[in-house]
Design an enzyme around this catalytic site. Structure first.
Site, PDB file in Angstrom:
ATOM      1  N   HIS A  51       0.707  -1.223   0.126  1.00 21.37           N
ATOM      2  CA  HIS A  51      -0.059  -0.159   0.065  1.00 21.37           C
ATOM      3  C   HIS A  51       0.931   1.259   0.044  1.00 21.37           C
ATOM      4  O   HIS A  51       2.082   1.114  -0.067  1.00 21.37           O
ATOM      5  CB  HIS A  51      -0.927  -0.059   1.134  1.00 21.37           C
ATOM      6  CG  HIS A  51      -0.278   0.070   2.511  1.00 21.37           C
ATOM      7  ND1 HIS A  51       0.516  -0.884   3.094  1.00 21.37           N
ATOM      8  CD2 HIS A  51      -0.634   1.157   3.398  1.00 21.37           C
ATOM      9  CE1 HIS A  51       1.051  -0.457   4.216  1.00 21.37           C
ATOM     10  NE2 HIS A  51       0.385   0.707   4.601  1.00 21.37           N
ATOM     11  N   HIS A  53       1.173   4.115   2.253  1.00 19.86           N
ATOM     12  CA  HIS A  53       1.791   4.752   3.262  1.00 19.86           C
ATOM     13  C   HIS A  53       3.377   4.908   3.133  1.00 19.86           C
ATOM     14  O   HIS A  53       4.193   4.219   2.808  1.00 19.86           O
ATOM     15  CB  HIS A  53       1.488   4.356   4.710  1.00 19.86           C
ATOM     16  CG  HIS A  53      -0.089   4.491   5.005  1.00 19.86           C
ATOM     17  ND1 HIS A  53      -0.765   3.427   5.968  1.00 19.86           N
ATOM     18  CD2 HIS A  53      -0.814   5.369   4.613  1.00 19.86           C
ATOM     19  CE1 HIS A  53      -2.002   3.851   5.931  1.00 19.86           C
ATOM     20  NE2 HIS A  53      -2.035   4.978   5.120  1.00 19.86           N
ATOM     21  N   ASP A  55       5.853   4.939   5.029  1.00 17.32           N
ATOM     22  CA  ASP A  55       6.874   4.348   5.728  1.00 17.32           C
ATOM     23  C   ASP A  55       6.955   2.879   5.127  1.00 17.32           C
ATOM     24  O   ASP A  55       7.823   2.246   5.457  1.00 17.32           O
ATOM     25  CB  ASP A  55       6.377   4.137   7.245  1.00 17.32           C
ATOM     26  CG  ASP A  55       4.886   3.587   7.470  1.00 17.32           C
ATOM     27  OD1 ASP A  55       4.168   3.604   6.621  1.00 17.32           O
ATOM     28  OD2 ASP A  55       4.831   2.867   8.745  1.00 17.32           O
ATOM     29  N   HIS A  56       6.285   2.634   4.167  1.00 18.63           N
ATOM     30  CA  HIS A  56       6.505   1.490   3.384  1.00 18.63           C
ATOM     31  C   HIS A  56       7.028   1.783   2.068  1.00 18.63           C
ATOM     32  O   HIS A  56       7.397   0.825   1.117  1.00 18.63           O
ATOM     33  CB  HIS A  56       5.004   0.771   3.278  1.00 18.63           C
ATOM     34  CG  HIS A  56       4.365   0.192   4.425  1.00 18.63           C
ATOM     35  ND1 HIS A  56       4.187  -1.086   4.798  1.00 18.63           N
ATOM     36  CD2 HIS A  56       3.888   0.910   5.446  1.00 18.63           C
ATOM     37  CE1 HIS A  56       3.846  -1.196   6.070  1.00 18.63           C
ATOM     38  NE2 HIS A  56       3.664   0.006   6.491  1.00 18.63           N
ATOM     39  N   HIS A 106      -7.202  -1.537   5.707  1.00 19.91           N
ATOM     40  CA  HIS A 106      -6.591  -0.565   6.211  1.00 19.91           C
ATOM     41  C   HIS A 106      -6.373   0.642   5.440  1.00 19.91           C
ATOM     42  O   HIS A 106      -6.745   1.640   6.026  1.00 19.91           O
ATOM     43  CB  HIS A 106      -4.994  -1.139   6.320  1.00 19.91           C
ATOM     44  CG  HIS A 106      -4.193  -0.128   6.697  1.00 19.91           C
ATOM     45  ND1 HIS A 106      -3.762   0.041   8.025  1.00 19.91           N
ATOM     46  CD2 HIS A 106      -2.766   0.025   6.152  1.00 19.91           C
ATOM     47  CE1 HIS A 106      -2.977   1.000   8.008  1.00 19.91           C
ATOM     48  NE2 HIS A 106      -2.157   1.031   6.908  1.00 19.91           N
ATOM     49  N   ASP A 125       0.131  -3.839   5.922  1.00 24.22           N
ATOM     50  CA  ASP A 125      -0.355  -3.530   7.487  1.00 24.22           C
ATOM     51  C   ASP A 125      -1.891  -4.171   7.497  1.00 24.22           C
ATOM     52  O   ASP A 125      -2.772  -3.368   8.200  1.00 24.22           O
ATOM     53  CB  ASP A 125      -0.586  -1.903   7.231  1.00 24.22           C
ATOM     54  CG  ASP A 125       0.880  -1.276   7.623  1.00 24.22           C
ATOM     55  OD1 ASP A 125       1.734  -1.968   8.235  1.00 24.22           O
ATOM     56  OD2 ASP A 125       0.687  -0.096   7.808  1.00 24.22           O
ATOM     57  N   HIS A 163       4.889  -4.391  10.311  1.00 20.58           N
ATOM     58  CA  HIS A 163       5.515  -3.632  11.476  1.00 20.58           C
ATOM     59  C   HIS A 163       5.801  -4.636  12.699  1.00 20.58           C
ATOM     60  O   HIS A 163       5.339  -5.691  12.876  1.00 20.58           O
ATOM     61  CB  HIS A 163       4.615  -2.828  12.045  1.00 20.58           C
ATOM     62  CG  HIS A 163       4.454  -1.512  11.051  1.00 20.58           C
ATOM     63  ND1 HIS A 163       5.204  -0.424  11.368  1.00 20.58           N
ATOM     64  CD2 HIS A 163       3.347  -1.224   9.926  1.00 20.58           C
ATOM     65  CE1 HIS A 163       4.777   0.623  10.410  1.00 20.58           C
ATOM     66  NE2 HIS A 163       3.962   0.033   9.746  1.00 20.58           N
TER      67      HIS A 163
HETATM   68 ZN   LIG Z   1       0.072   1.576   6.452  1.00 19.88          ZN
END
Ligand SMILES: [Zn+2]
Length: 247
Positions: A51, A53, A55-56, A106, A125, A163
């Site tokens: 996805h 976000h 941080d990915h 999510h 996530d 995570h």
């Molecule tokens: Zn995420």
């Protein structure tokens, strides 16, 4: 093919390595990936995104510039892709098929990557060890249905989530169901392993189905634990997610 786990902050980045070629799942940053590629003397062929976000995806553009790899992800995100993937697309790497599962909830873009021959599942996530992602879509029904689909895969599937939240998730689960010995044993095992160094994925899907409350929203024990003894699985899931958000 081997899987290497990189921990960056509390994000996991996964490298799939076959000889001198590699695939990376959710590169939140480029430097740890470049370093691992260097150690393995492997070149990056493919980036798989679950996805969008940051941080990915933070390492996506520098890694693409450094390696000219292809970038695959679902449609509608902000990252330039070489190919949009959706349900039932199959990618081949190291002679193995990687299947794309659409698992929204999510965010509305989430996909998971499943390697049936090697029994690997990269869940981003959507599903974590002992927990699940937050509901940015505000649509518990969608996330519950995505999780229900993942839990139906074979029990010996190894789960690689996005995570390092296992400790927090299992403490929540243990507080929710203090009498559940499987959760308590899993949490104790995790605490022991933490003393030897940071524990890494994977867990197995069978372990998740037994101890992750978010996969057990249709079980009488979890219904009772959230005071919804007659509640639907979706209502129980929504309440569980709400409690975890405020925990
Ligand atoms: Zn995420």
């Amino acid at each position: 093919m081997e899987v290497e786990t990189l921990l960056h902050g509390d994000n996991y980045i996964y490298l799939l390595i076959d000889g001198d070629e590699a695939v990376v799942v959710d590169p939140g940053a480029a430097p740890p990936v470049l370093e691992a590629l260097d150690q393995h003397r492997a070149s990056l062929k493919l980036i798989l995104l679950t996805h969008y976000h940051g941080d990915h995806t933070g390492g996506c553009i520098p890694l693409k510039q450094a390696s000219r790899c292809r970038v695959l992800g679902s449609a509608g995100g902000p990252i330039p892709l070489d190919e949009e993937v959706s349900e039932s697309r199959t990618i081949t790497f190291a002679g193995l098929s990687i299947s794309v599962f659409s698992v929204p909830g999510h965010t509305s873009h989430d996909v998971a990557y499943y390697v049936p021959q090697a029994k690997l599942l990269f869940t981003g996530d959507t599903l974590f060890a002992g927990g699940c992602g937050r509901l940015f879509t505000n649509d518990p029904e969608r996330l519950w249905s995505s999780l229900s689909r993942l839990r139906a895969l074979p029990g010996d599937t190894r789960v690689y989530g996005g995570h390092d939240y296992a400790r927090d998730n299992l403490e929540f689960a243990a507080a929710l169901e203090p009498e559940n010995t499987a959760i308590r044993q899993r949490l104790n095992g995790l605490i022991k392993r933490e003393r030897m160094g940071p524990p890494h994925p994977p867990s197995t899907l069978a372990e998740e189905c037994k101890t992750n409350p978010f996969l057990r929203c249709d079980s009488p024990e979890v219904r009772v634990a959230v005071n919804l003894p007659e509640g639907s699985a979706v209502a129980v899931f929504a309440e569980l997610r709400r409690r975890k958000d405020h925990w």
